[in-house]
Design an enzyme around this catalytic site. Structure first.
Site: not given
Length: 224
Positions: A128, A144
Site C-alpha cells: 500500500d 483498492d
C-alpha cells in the site's frame, strides 16, 4: 427493449479481459515504483495533508484487520475473481463489462501480492502507498481504488435494474404487462365468440330435424 443492441458475448469478454489487464498492470507498476523508490513507513507529502505517499505492507484487510489470517483473504479474493470471470462469460452489457473488468483487475492486483510477495505463497503482504489522513487512517493502493469503485458501481447497476444481457428490468416488466393484457384480451374475445358460434350450430340442427320430419311418409292406419 433497449436503445442499443447488446454486445456479443465474445466482445464483452474481450472488454473485461483488456480492462482487467490494464488495471492489473497499472497496479503492479505503481507497487514496483513504491518498493524501489519510497522509504518504508515514512510519509512523503504530495499535496500537504490532503495526499501523501506512505509505503507499508499490509498482511490483513483494511485497517490491518485479520493480519494473522492472511490466507483467508487469499481464498476470498480467489473466489471473487472466479465469480467475476464466470459472470463475464455470459455478459452482453457494455456497462457491466467495463465495471467487471475494472473490478477484476483490482482483485487480481491484490491477489498477485497475496500469492507472490513475502513472506510466502498465499500469505503475501499487500503493498500500500496512498494515504489521505484527512479522510481516513487507512492506507490503500491502486487495486483498492478499483475494487471499491467497482463494488459501488455494481450496486448502482443492480439498483438501476441493468441486466447482464444489456436489457433493463423495467423493460421486462413492461413486456410482461403487455403480454398479460394481450392474453386477457384474447381470452375475452374467445368467450364473446362462443355464443355466436353456438347459435348457427343450433339453427343447423333444427333445420336438419325439420328436413327429416318432412321426408318421412305419413302413417295410413285406415288403409287396412
Amino acid at each position: 427493449m433497449s436503445g442499443r443492441r447488446p454486445l456479443r458475448r465474445s466482445a464483452a469478454g474481450a472488454i473485461v479481459a483488456i480492462l482487467a489487464i490494464i488495471v492489473l498492470a497499472a497496479d503492479q507498476y505503481v507497487k514496483y515504483l513504491t518498493v524501489e523508490n519510497l522509504p518504508y513507513g515514512e510519509p512523503v507529502p504530495v499535496w500537504g495533508e490532503f495526499l501523501q505517499l506512505l509505503y507499508v505492507r499490509n498482511p490483513g484487510a483494511a485497517f490491518s484487520i485479520g493480519s494473522d489470517h492472511t490466507w483467508i483473504f487469499t481464498i476470498a479474493l480467489s473466489v471473487v475473481g472466479a465469480v467475476i470471470i464466470w459472470k463475464a462469460l455470459g455478459l452482453q452489457s457494455r456497462l457491466w463489462a467495463v465495471v467487471l473488468g475494472c473490478l477484476l483487475g483490482g482483485v487480481l492486483g491484490n491477489l498477485g501480492d497475496r500469492f507472490f510477495r513475502a513472506p510466502g505463497f498465499a500469505r503475501g503482504e499487500v503493498v500500500d502507498m496512498i494515504s489521505m489522513p484527512w479522510m481516513m487512517p487507512a492506507i490503500f493502493n491502486v487495486a483498492d481504488i478499483f475494487i471499491v469503485t467497482g463494488m459501488i458501481s455494481v450496486a448502482l447497476l443492480v439498483v438501476l435494474g441493468l441486466r447482464f444481457d444489456g436489457t433493463r428490468e423495467r423493460d421486462h416488466l413492461e413486456a410482461e404487462k403487455v403480454a398479460a393484457a394481450e392474453q386477457a384480451e384474447a381470452e375475452a374475445q374467445s368467450v364473446d365468440a362462443e355464443p355466436l358460434d353456438a347459435a348457427p350450430a343450433e339453427a343447423g340442427s333444427a333445420a336438419v330435424a325439420e328436413d327429416g320430419a318432412a321426408g318421412r311418409p305419413a302413417s295410413s292406419g285406415a288403409a287396412s
